[in-house]
Design an enzyme around this catalytic site. Sequence first.
Site, short mmCIF file in Angstrom:
data_model
loop_
_atom_site.label_atom_id
_atom_site.label_comp_id
_atom_site.label_asym_id
_atom_site.label_seq_id
_atom_site.Cartn_x
_atom_site.Cartn_y
_atom_site.Cartn_z
N ALA A 44 0.84 -1.20 0.00
CA ALA A 44 0.00 0.00 0.00
C ALA A 44 0.88 1.26 0.00
O ALA A 44 0.63 2.22 -0.73
CB ALA A 44 -0.92 0.00 1.21
N GLU A 126 -0.32 -39.45 -13.83
CA GLU A 126 -0.85 -38.26 -13.14
C GLU A 126 -1.43 -37.31 -14.18
O GLU A 126 -1.06 -37.39 -15.36
CB GLU A 126 0.29 -37.57 -12.39
CG GLU A 126 1.30 -36.94 -13.32
CD GLU A 126 2.69 -36.75 -12.71
OE1 GLU A 126 3.30 -37.76 -12.31
OE2 GLU A 126 3.13 -35.59 -12.64
N LYS A 128 -2.08 -34.32 -16.64
CA LYS A 128 -1.24 -33.34 -17.33
C LYS A 128 -1.95 -32.00 -17.18
O LYS A 128 -3.02 -31.78 -17.75
CB LYS A 128 -1.07 -33.71 -18.80
CG LYS A 128 -0.18 -32.73 -19.54
CD LYS A 128 0.19 -33.30 -20.90
CE LYS A 128 1.22 -32.46 -21.61
NZ LYS A 128 0.83 -31.07 -21.84
N ARG A 149 9.90 -21.76 -18.71
CA ARG A 149 10.61 -22.73 -19.53
C ARG A 149 11.37 -22.08 -20.68
O ARG A 149 12.46 -22.50 -21.05
CB ARG A 149 9.59 -23.74 -20.07
CG ARG A 149 10.22 -24.71 -20.97
CD ARG A 149 9.31 -25.87 -21.25
NE ARG A 149 9.88 -26.54 -22.38
CZ ARG A 149 9.28 -26.80 -23.51
NH1 ARG A 149 8.02 -26.53 -23.65
NH2 ARG A 149 9.90 -27.36 -24.49
N GLU A 184 3.84 -26.99 -12.61
CA GLU A 184 2.97 -26.26 -13.51
C GLU A 184 2.22 -25.16 -12.77
O GLU A 184 1.62 -25.43 -11.71
CB GLU A 184 1.97 -27.26 -14.14
CG GLU A 184 1.40 -26.83 -15.45
CD GLU A 184 2.31 -27.13 -16.64
OE1 GLU A 184 3.46 -27.58 -16.42
OE2 GLU A 184 1.87 -26.91 -17.78
N LYS A 300 5.17 -41.86 -16.34
CA LYS A 300 6.62 -41.77 -16.15
C LYS A 300 7.13 -43.08 -15.58
O LYS A 300 6.48 -43.68 -14.72
CB LYS A 300 6.95 -40.66 -15.14
CG LYS A 300 6.46 -39.29 -15.55
CD LYS A 300 6.66 -38.24 -14.45
CE LYS A 300 6.05 -36.93 -14.93
NZ LYS A 300 5.96 -35.92 -13.86
N CYS A 429 1.38 -20.09 -58.50
CA CYS A 429 1.57 -19.54 -57.17
C CYS A 429 0.75 -18.26 -57.02
O CYS A 429 0.89 -17.34 -57.85
CB CYS A 429 3.05 -19.25 -56.95
SG CYS A 429 3.37 -18.36 -55.43
N CYS A 432 3.39 -15.16 -56.70
CA CYS A 432 4.32 -14.69 -57.73
C CYS A 432 3.93 -15.15 -59.14
O CYS A 432 4.57 -14.77 -60.11
CB CYS A 432 5.75 -15.12 -57.42
SG CYS A 432 6.04 -16.87 -57.67
N CYS A 447 5.44 -23.91 -55.32
CA CYS A 447 5.76 -22.82 -56.22
C CYS A 447 7.18 -23.03 -56.73
O CYS A 447 8.09 -23.34 -55.96
CB CYS A 447 5.67 -21.51 -55.44
SG CYS A 447 6.53 -20.15 -56.23
#
Length: 746
Positions: A44, A126, A128, A149, A184, A300, A429, A432, A447
Amino acid sequence: MSDEQPVDKLTEAQARSELDRLAATLAQADRDYYQSDAPALSDAEYDRLKRRNAEIEARFPDLKRADSPSEQIGAQPAEGFSKVAHAVRMLSLGNAFDAEDVRGFDQSIRKYLGLGPDAPLAYTAEPKIDGLSLSLRYEDGRLVQAATRGDGAVGENVTANARTIDDIPERLDGAPDVLEIRGEVYMSHADFAALNERQAAAGDKRFANPRNAAAGSLRQLDPAITRARPLRFFAYGWGELSAPLAGTQMEAIRRLDALGFATNPLTALCDGLEALLDHYARIEEQRATLGYDIDGVVYKVDDLALRGRLGFRSTTPRWAIAHKFPAELAWTRLEAIDIQVGRTGALSPVARLAPVTVGGVVVSNATLHNEDYIAGRDASGQPIREGRDIRLGDWVQVYRAGDVIPKIADVDLTKRPEDATPFTFPETCPECGSDAVREAGDAVRRCTGGLVCPAQAVEKLKHFVSRAAFDIEGLGAKQVEQFHADGWIREPADIFTLEERFGQGMQQLKNREGWGEKSAANLFAAIRDKRRIPLNRLIFALGLRHVGEVAASDLARHFGSWRALIATVDAARPAARCQLESEAALRSEREAAATEGRRARIAETRARVWDGLAPQARAAWEELIGIEGVGETLALSLVTSMAQEAERASIDRLVAHLEIEEATAPDTEGSPVAGKTVVFTGTLEKMTRAEAKARAEALGAKVSGSVSAKTDLLVAGPGAGSKAKKAAELGVETIDEDAWLALIGA
Ligand code: IVH
């Protein structure tokens, strides 16, 4: 602060000294907040001082300091979070989509470890959690760092934000001196709904789903905002440790629990495949009532010693897999089909859809794969969707699984507009105008414009600057698009002449929208910095078909230098032509459909085509395809791309600007086999072939699938056949498995 003057009574001199004082106090508070767990200021009080600072600045705008606290977002540099290199890489998981895939996972582990189908093998299962992973580092029982990560090797430092999460303890009792906890961060359904209501009431944007809300909240530059967001954390693993936590995953989880972490109550020990699938079904049943999002079940290997043996592939562990829940579905109208041109010229059809919510996310684009897919056929011409094609205006089923790009699964013919006509896939294409052709055996139309095609050029450039390639700070996809549109950069080499062409006095660049003197100077410095580049990154950055990050590293490790790579690739050119010719001949053989005597005919055709080939070309080709991870398809793409004149000239122009760091084998000091090319053949009795290969590579050896003059060592078990013979002919040293184990000190 009783001697504080009201802002409207301050003289200019008082205001100046007050701004100085506030800047110092707030900067100190930011530092305290980040570095100690007992900040000197309450939230505060901190907010009050910030407001006072802003009020004074509003009254005396000329006195605003260059380092004004109102410009500081928390204690972090304004550009974002600082970077953290993970002591142990944060990897992702391979996926299983059905029971068959899980069976395959179990079998491959048994095979790798040399365990029979009935040998006991325990796993944990377990949920995910659908959130974002976080690594928490504790030293002497105190939380010292929290990192996202990122790309697995380097993440963002979000320590201050992590400290605001109740499930994350500040201190641990009885923990190893160094303990990195992985888990996580997520947001519960109830907290997500309440947050979105608050956002809407404040006129702020609503989040699409709890995962986005969690990510957005954790990555706030101002920890005060994170603090106000109800984040949670489940611990499920670890990184660096000074002492092992336990001998099994299950015991380790109990230990984390005892240390004060939240662990998932649905974690179970399962004895083999059937038990895994049972637990999967149990978790799936409870999915809707858990109160938070999960997108599958993680399996696992329980025994940590076995896990140590299994180790990792390039980005995923061999000992774990994510069994994903089935994809989520919705129906909507197909409004248009756009054709996008990728970096290798592939024309990819994209469905533009009437927006629809699929599993909580609004979807308005989906991939349609290729022209056969639209027409209702697979790559071999067999019908898919019972042959139903997809037309504009159709009612289509969209599905998405996890983060994967949404796809069109099916079409409802009862709702097809009467005037709908089959979709005509373009043969030129759209970017082009060059011909777009489909080569025999290729599902994709491409292309043929090469570097002339602006779409290909831009996509190649975007790939070139991407994170796993040159990763040039300040030069992302958006900037590349701009520079290309203005003709400043047409090919990668142009990046390295940008400064010389446009940098004088920074005038031209800094006058562009979005660029200032500082950012221009930073960009040129970042480009200069990347003139020196590791070989694997360069190979990957070229964006050649089939040459991904892992293959680029395999090639770099094998050849060591650019010069050696190019010498072999160029020498293999005539062989690549033979390969193309024999592939074409084989296709027509197959089409001739006569099964009788086919094997002999195929062998004959091969021999005919390859017969006249010079020995150097053959040796170069065999060297390429002998590299583990490099098959004929990749080798062909590599050699033919490098042989194309325009493409090669562009690569040569690029390389002229670079200093290429040669590849060295990984942590192989003292390794007796570093840099050696080893071939395994015959039956290995003490370890499986996969394990032998992984260990040899970890010691810096190159493991090849075939014996050539470049082979240094053949490890031959019982039953070794033609490879042993060839090694003897070439005078390659040959040893047995025991001698190999003795050599590597196992
Ligand atoms: S174990 C070596 N367990 O899923 C990697 N991951 O798709 C070990 N995740 O990056 C990861 N719940 O962010 C593991 N119970 C769980 C998980 C879990 C969610 C995430 C994690 C990982 C991603 C991979």
